[in-house]
Design a protein around this motif. Structure first.
Motif, PDB file in Angstrom:
ATOM      1  N   ILE A 100      15.575  -6.207   7.346  1.00 43.31           N
ATOM      2  CA  ILE A 100      16.914  -6.779   7.500  1.00 43.31           C
ATOM      3  C   ILE A 100      16.858  -8.265   7.825  1.00 43.31           C
ATOM      4  CG2 ILE A 100      18.927  -6.779   9.037  1.00 43.31           C
ATOM      5  CD1 ILE A 100      18.508  -3.689   9.147  1.00 43.31           C
ATOM      6  N   PHE A 101      15.955  -8.646   8.725  1.00 41.46           N
ATOM      7  CA  PHE A 101      15.912 -10.051   9.115  1.00 41.46           C
ATOM      8  C   PHE A 101      15.284 -10.930   8.046  1.00 41.46           C
ATOM      9  CE2 PHE A 101      17.290  -8.578  13.193  1.00 41.46           C
ATOM     10  CZ  PHE A 101      17.968  -9.675  13.724  1.00 41.46           C
ATOM     11  N   MET A 102      14.674 -10.331   7.015  1.00 37.12           N
ATOM     12  CA  MET A 102      14.268 -11.135   5.868  1.00 37.12           C
ATOM     13  C   MET A 102      15.480 -11.606   5.074  1.00 37.12           C
ATOM     14  SD  MET A 102      10.688  -9.700   4.296  1.00 37.12           S
ATOM     15  CE  MET A 102      11.023  -7.947   4.336  1.00 37.12           C
ATOM     16  N   GLY A 103      16.604 -10.907   5.204  1.00 32.49           N
ATOM     17  CA  GLY A 103      17.794 -11.288   4.472  1.00 32.49           C
ATOM     18  C   GLY A 103      18.924 -11.800   5.326  1.00 32.49           C
ATOM     19  N   LEU A 104      18.893 -11.468   6.627  1.00 27.15           N
ATOM     20  CA  LEU A 104      20.033 -11.760   7.478  1.00 27.15           C
ATOM     21  C   LEU A 104      20.176 -13.241   7.797  1.00 27.15           C
ATOM     22  CD1 LEU A 104      22.286 -10.216   8.935  1.00 27.15           C
ATOM     23  CD2 LEU A 104      20.796 -10.124  10.942  1.00 27.15           C
ATOM     24  N   VAL A 240      21.687  -8.747   3.052  1.00 34.84           N
ATOM     25  CA  VAL A 240      20.858  -7.655   3.574  1.00 34.84           C
ATOM     26  C   VAL A 240      20.663  -6.585   2.510  1.00 34.84           C
ATOM     27  CG1 VAL A 240      20.839  -5.725   5.217  1.00 34.84           C
ATOM     28  CG2 VAL A 240      21.395  -8.034   6.007  1.00 34.84           C
ATOM     29  N   LYS A 241      21.721  -6.228   1.800  1.00 38.69           N
ATOM     30  CA  LYS A 241      21.603  -5.217   0.745  1.00 38.69           C
ATOM     31  C   LYS A 241      20.657  -5.666  -0.355  1.00 38.69           C
ATOM     32  CE  LYS A 241      25.833  -4.296  -0.478  1.00 38.69           C
ATOM     33  NZ  LYS A 241      26.885  -3.584  -1.224  1.00 38.69           N
ATOM     34  N   ARG A 242      20.736  -6.929  -0.725  1.00 39.62           N
ATOM     35  CA  ARG A 242      19.841  -7.429  -1.774  1.00 39.62           C
ATOM     36  C   ARG A 242      18.380  -7.335  -1.337  1.00 39.62           C
ATOM     37  NH1 ARG A 242      23.994 -11.336  -2.546  1.00 39.62           N
ATOM     38  NH2 ARG A 242      22.872 -12.875  -1.263  1.00 39.62           N
ATOM     39  N   VAL A 243      18.104  -7.674  -0.089  1.00 33.10           N
ATOM     40  CA  VAL A 243      16.733  -7.608   0.409  1.00 33.10           C
ATOM     41  C   VAL A 243      16.253  -6.163   0.457  1.00 33.10           C
ATOM     42  CG1 VAL A 243      15.314  -7.928   2.459  1.00 33.10           C
ATOM     43  CG2 VAL A 243      16.774  -9.780   1.677  1.00 33.10           C
ATOM     44  N   MET A 244      17.090  -5.250   0.931  1.00 27.02           N
ATOM     45  CA  MET A 244      16.681  -3.843   0.975  1.00 27.02           C
ATOM     46  C   MET A 244      16.390  -3.324  -0.421  1.00 27.02           C
ATOM     47  SD  MET A 244      18.896  -1.957   3.974  1.00 27.02           S
ATOM     48  CE  MET A 244      20.525  -2.416   3.364  1.00 27.02           C
ATOM     49  N   SER A 245      17.205  -3.705  -1.383  1.00 24.44           N
ATOM     50  CA  SER A 245      16.981  -3.277  -2.758  1.00 24.44           C
ATOM     51  C   SER A 245      15.693  -3.860  -3.312  1.00 24.44           C
ATOM     52  CB  SER A 245      18.171  -3.703  -3.630  1.00 24.44           C
ATOM     53  OG  SER A 245      17.967  -3.330  -4.971  1.00 24.44           O
ATOM     54  N   GLN A 246      15.368  -5.084  -2.907  1.00 23.30           N
ATOM     55  CA  GLN A 246      14.186  -5.763  -3.418  1.00 23.30           C
ATOM     56  C   GLN A 246      12.899  -5.214  -2.816  1.00 23.30           C
ATOM     57  OE1 GLN A 246      14.260  -9.977  -2.707  1.00 23.30           O
ATOM     58  NE2 GLN A 246      12.312 -10.366  -3.756  1.00 23.30           N
TER      59      GLN A 246
END
Length: 412
Positions: A100-104, A240-246
């Motif tokens: 999460i914190f990779m995208g947040l 956050v959603k984009r990072v989780m998908s990635q």
């Protein structure tokens, strides 16, 4: 050999009492072999239209029903948490923190983080710093075992507030900190999820938090899984959603079905929640009555399932943990927060799922006292096994014959 090892461990567990605050058992046994067939399948957690399908770099056919059911489970959990959107792609709490914190946020951004000495997770600061965040800690009230809210409000620094509470004898309201409009606020509810779902605790969203993280295999009696829920679908949530998908390729659909099944019977979840909280308060009092140095919780906030026992040294705390282990009572040896030193961390969630009731607490406390003072004997191990058997005989929470797993409506 592995099958024999698993069978032996199961037999030992049946004669043990788990007083660990991060272990749990499912409220029902695995539903049936049909659900096991889904274990290794890849599936998207968002049904897509033709245009999105054509743009996909990779697409798995034959998964339309899975995606439909996952969406229904997400909707079910979103309604239970009063969330605007939710994902269950992630596998555990620390997995959620890192992803999460990779995208947040962004490198160099400041996170106002609950520190380990105030019950925060010991690994979180290292994860955030490794990702390039600047970590700042709020001031702590060591005597009251809480964040010093008034000082923290004046000193709050940063653009993200992260309350990652893994320890605590009471459930704190962090609403005073979320009032700062410059903060994006994240709460890890892994230790509190059942009480939040059943309304026993005030929801972090009601406190003003923007994002809620939780495992489903600690206080909540579910599968190995983590959820991330948002109060509002905003730009940060989309990142956050984009990072989780990635970074998370497989959705692990079997665990998601089990998460949906875990919300089937809210009445049973309420009984479980009320009982593990009642057990914790009763056990704390019973241990104090025996003269054991249990840390007393404040009476002005909702209690949690945690208990802490203090010792004079790390060696004494470790010896206590070993004595209990030999008699087959599981506990945690660890450095306690708020400068309390090394001790034992106990919890009542797993034991409650083993059948622990307040009527068993006096006998359990006496056994704890005898073992801590007198050490291991075979007779004490047998006494633990007898109490574990009595607890199992009174268990009315775990259902041996759950309903069919196909519950969420469907498409052909």
């Amino acid at each position: 050999m592995l099958r024999r090892s698993v069978a032996r461990q199961a037999r030992i567990l049946d004669g043990s009492i788990l007083l660990t605050p991060v272990d749990s058992f499912a409220l029902h046994d695995p539903p049936d072999a049909a659900l096991d067939r889904l274990e290794g399948l890849y599936a998207t957690d968002r049904p897509r239209g033709l245009e999105d399908n054509l743009k996909s770099k990779i697409l798995f056919s034959g998964r339309r029903r899975l995606s439909h059911d996952i969406t229904a489970i997400y909707r079910q959990w979103s309604e239970a948490l009063a969330a605007d959107d939710l994902s269950m792609r992630l596998l555990s709490g620390l997995h959620a923190h890192a992803t999460i914190f990779m995208g947040l946020g962004r490198v160099g951004e400041t996170v106002f983080l609950l520190p380990e000495k105030a019950g925060g997770h010991f690994a979180t600061a290292g994860i955030l710093e490794r990702l390039g965040y600047r970590v700042v800690e709020p001031p702590i009230d060591l005597e009251r075992h809480r964040v010093d809210m008034e000082r923290a409000k004046r000193l709050v620094d940063g653009s993200i507030l992260f309350i990652d509470r893994s320890e605590g004898l009471v459930y704190e309201d962090f609403g005073p900190l979320t009032e700062n409009p410059a903060l994006y606020c994240v709460h890890d509810a892994s230790q509190y999820l059942p009480a939040i779902l059943t309304g026993r605790y005030r929801s972090p969203f009601a406190m003003g938090f923007d994002l809620l993280i939780s495992t489903l295999h600690k206080s909540f009696p579910g599968p190995q899984k983590a959820l991330v829920a948002t109060r509002t679908r905003d730009e940060r949530w989309e990142r956050v959603k984009r990072v989780m998908s990635q970074f998370v390729s497989s959705h692990h659909v079997r665990s998601t079905y089990l998460a949906g099944l875990g919300l089937e019977d809210m009445g049973r979840l309420e009984r479980y929640t009320d009982r593990f909280l009642e057990n914790a308060v009763a056990l704390e009092q019973a241990l104090a009555d025996l003269g054991i140095d249990v840390v007393r919780r404040a009476a002005d906030a909702p209690p949690t399932q945690h208990l802490w026992i203090r010792f004079d040294s790390a060696e004494a705390a470790y010896e206590a943990c070993r004595r209990l282990e030999l008699c087959r009572i599981h506990s945690n040896y660890r450095l306690l927060p708020y400068g309390l030193g090394y001790g034992l961390r106990l919890g009542t969630t797993a034991a409650t799922l083993q059948g622990l009731r307040p009527t068993h607490v006096p006998r359990l406390a006496q056994l704890l006292g005898d073992i801590l003072s007198g050490g291991f004997t075979l007779s004490r191990r047998h006494a633990v096994r007898e109490l574990a058997s009595a607890m199992a005989d009174s268990d009315d929470l775990r259902c041996p014959s759950p309903p069919s797993p196909v519950l969420f409506g469907g498409v052909p």
